[in-house]
Design a protein around this motif. Structure first.
Motif, PDB file in Angstrom:
ATOM      1  N   ASN A   1       1.008  -1.183  -0.054  1.00 16.30           N
ATOM      2  CA  ASN A   1       0.076   0.340  -0.465  1.00 16.30           C
ATOM      3  C   ASN A   1       0.922   1.357   0.140  1.00 16.30           C
ATOM      4  OD1 ASN A   1      -2.530  -1.850   0.125  1.00 16.30           O
ATOM      5  ND2 ASN A   1      -1.905  -1.517   2.536  1.00 16.30           N
ATOM      6  N   ARG A   2       0.793   1.982   0.057  1.00 10.43           N
ATOM      7  CA  ARG A   2       0.948   3.838  -0.113  1.00 10.43           C
ATOM      8  C   ARG A   2       0.813   4.403   0.335  1.00 10.43           C
ATOM      9  NH1 ARG A   2       0.103   8.596  -4.221  1.00 10.43           N
ATOM     10  NH2 ARG A   2      -2.113   8.022  -4.082  1.00 10.43           N
ATOM     11  N   TRP A   3      -0.109   4.103   1.312  1.00 10.92           N
ATOM     12  CA  TRP A   3      -0.244   4.887   2.287  1.00 10.92           C
ATOM     13  C   TRP A   3      -0.188   3.843   4.033  1.00 10.92           C
ATOM     14  CZ3 TRP A   3       0.670   9.570   3.255  1.00 10.92           C
ATOM     15  CH2 TRP A   3       0.127  10.898   2.108  1.00 10.92           C
ATOM     16  N   VAL A   4       0.425   4.016   4.445  1.00  8.12           N
ATOM     17  CA  VAL A   4       0.864   2.759   5.949  1.00  8.12           C
ATOM     18  C   VAL A   4       0.185   3.660   7.103  1.00  8.12           C
ATOM     19  CG1 VAL A   4       1.435   1.413   4.535  1.00  8.12           C
ATOM     20  CG2 VAL A   4       2.958   2.123   6.190  1.00  8.12           C
ATOM     21  N   LEU A   5       0.722   2.699   7.948  1.00 10.45           N
ATOM     22  CA  LEU A   5       0.161   2.633   9.140  1.00 10.45           C
ATOM     23  C   LEU A   5       1.863   3.552   9.435  1.00 10.45           C
ATOM     24  CD1 LEU A   5      -2.942   1.420  11.176  1.00 10.45           C
ATOM     25  CD2 LEU A   5      -2.338   4.058  10.444  1.00 10.45           C
ATOM     26  N   LYS A   6       2.041   3.557  10.750  1.00 14.93           N
ATOM     27  CA  LYS A   6       3.633   3.549  11.819  1.00 14.93           C
ATOM     28  C   LYS A   6       4.125   2.220  12.023  1.00 14.93           C
ATOM     29  CE  LYS A   6       4.563   5.466  15.323  1.00 14.93           C
ATOM     30  NZ  LYS A   6       4.479   5.669  16.385  1.00 14.93           N
ATOM     31  N   ASN A   7       3.361   1.531  12.578  1.00 20.92           N
ATOM     32  CA  ASN A   7       4.084  -0.224  12.764  1.00 20.92           C
ATOM     33  C   ASN A   7       4.503  -0.284  11.505  1.00 20.92           C
ATOM     34  OD1 ASN A   7       1.447  -0.257  11.533  1.00 20.92           O
ATOM     35  ND2 ASN A   7       0.815  -2.334  12.377  1.00 20.92           N
ATOM     36  N   ARG A   8       3.962   0.140   9.867  1.00 19.78           N
ATOM     37  CA  ARG A   8       4.055  -0.744   8.772  1.00 19.78           C
ATOM     38  C   ARG A   8       5.317  -0.317   8.159  1.00 19.78           C
ATOM     39  NH1 ARG A   8       5.132  -4.700   6.469  1.00 19.78           N
ATOM     40  NH2 ARG A   8       4.369  -4.635   3.604  1.00 19.78           N
ATOM     41  N   VAL A   9       5.406   1.465   8.657  1.00 17.75           N
ATOM     42  CA  VAL A   9       6.849   2.191   8.421  1.00 17.75           C
ATOM     43  C   VAL A   9       7.929   1.310   9.383  1.00 17.75           C
ATOM     44  CG1 VAL A   9       7.718   3.594   8.897  1.00 17.75           C
ATOM     45  CG2 VAL A   9       5.477   4.399   8.080  1.00 17.75           C
TER      46      VAL A   9
ATOM     47  N   GLU B   1       8.494  -1.534  10.298  1.00 15.18           N
ATOM     48  CA  GLU B   1       8.593  -2.960   9.198  1.00 15.18           C
ATOM     49  C   GLU B   1       9.308  -3.417   8.222  1.00 15.18           C
ATOM     50  OE1 GLU B   1       6.179  -6.642   7.819  1.00 15.18           O
ATOM     51  OE2 GLU B   1       5.407  -5.550   8.952  1.00 15.18           O
ATOM     52  N   LEU B   2       9.035  -1.522   7.575  1.00 13.13           N
ATOM     53  CA  LEU B   2       9.315  -1.732   6.083  1.00 13.13           C
ATOM     54  C   LEU B   2      10.749  -1.114   5.803  1.00 13.13           C
ATOM     55  CD1 LEU B   2       6.408  -0.819   4.021  1.00 13.13           C
ATOM     56  CD2 LEU B   2       7.429  -3.050   4.440  1.00 13.13           C
ATOM     57  N   PHE B   3      10.956  -0.094   7.144  1.00 13.65           N
ATOM     58  CA  PHE B   3      12.305   1.117   7.122  1.00 13.65           C
ATOM     59  C   PHE B   3      13.502   0.761   8.076  1.00 13.65           C
ATOM     60  CE2 PHE B   3       9.208   2.633   4.159  1.00 13.65           C
ATOM     61  CZ  PHE B   3      10.014   2.701   3.298  1.00 13.65           C
ATOM     62  N   GLY B   4      13.098  -0.284   9.140  1.00 19.81           N
ATOM     63  CA  GLY B   4      13.817  -0.376  10.507  1.00 19.81           C
ATOM     64  C   GLY B   4      14.323   0.184  10.966  1.00 19.81           C
ATOM     65  N   TYR B   5      13.616   1.635  10.938  1.00 18.53           N
ATOM     66  CA  TYR B   5      13.658   3.062  11.934  1.00 18.53           C
ATOM     67  C   TYR B   5      12.695   1.842  13.444  1.00 18.53           C
ATOM     68  CZ  TYR B   5      15.259   6.007   8.498  1.00 18.53           C
ATOM     69  OH  TYR B   5      15.727   6.460   7.835  1.00 18.53           O
ATOM     70  N   SER B   6      12.347   2.879  14.881  1.00 21.00           N
ATOM     71  CA  SER B   6      12.087   2.649  15.916  1.00 21.00           C
ATOM     72  C   SER B   6      10.827   3.800  15.618  1.00 21.00           C
ATOM     73  CB  SER B   6      12.327   3.008  17.144  1.00 21.00           C
ATOM     74  OG  SER B   6      12.938   4.256  16.852  1.00 21.00           O
TER      75      SER B   6
ATOM     76  N   GLU C   1       5.975   5.533  -0.470  1.00 20.46           N
ATOM     77  CA  GLU C   1       6.335   5.248  -1.640  1.00 20.46           C
ATOM     78  C   GLU C   1       7.493   7.314  -1.368  1.00 20.46           C
ATOM     79  OE1 GLU C   1       3.494   6.238  -4.858  1.00 20.46           O
ATOM     80  OE2 GLU C   1       3.409   4.084  -4.625  1.00 20.46           O
ATOM     81  N   GLU C   2       7.165   8.139  -0.805  1.00 15.57           N
ATOM     82  CA  GLU C   2       7.748   9.228  -0.628  1.00 15.57           C
ATOM     83  C   GLU C   2       9.092   8.930   0.671  1.00 15.57           C
ATOM     84  OE1 GLU C   2       7.871  12.775  -2.139  1.00 15.57           O
ATOM     85  OE2 GLU C   2       5.723  10.881  -3.790  1.00 15.57           O
TER      86      GLU C   2
END
Length: 64
Positions: A4-12, A14-19, A51-52
């Protein structure tokens, strides 16, 4: 699998490895701009545009 293009923080996280704290820091300090990288949905939840975030990661020139 398409993401999905727009996701919630928990997915960010998971995807990018930031806390979660790092994601909030980038949002609240204006490192990630409102409207482009994050936005508040009509129900008040905050969504992030993956995406951004990808474009933001790629925006720094590669070192020689």
């Amino acid at each position: 699998m398409a993401r999905n293009r727009w996701v919630l923080k928990n997915r960010v996280v998971e995807l990018f490895g930031y806390s979660e704290d790092a994601v909030e820091h980038k949002r609240k300090d204006g490192i990630w701009s409102e409207g482009r990288i994050w936005r508040k949905a009509p129900d008040g939840r905050i969504f992030f545009n993956v995406e951004e975030i990808d474009r933001w990661v790629e925006s720094r020139p590669l070192s020689a």
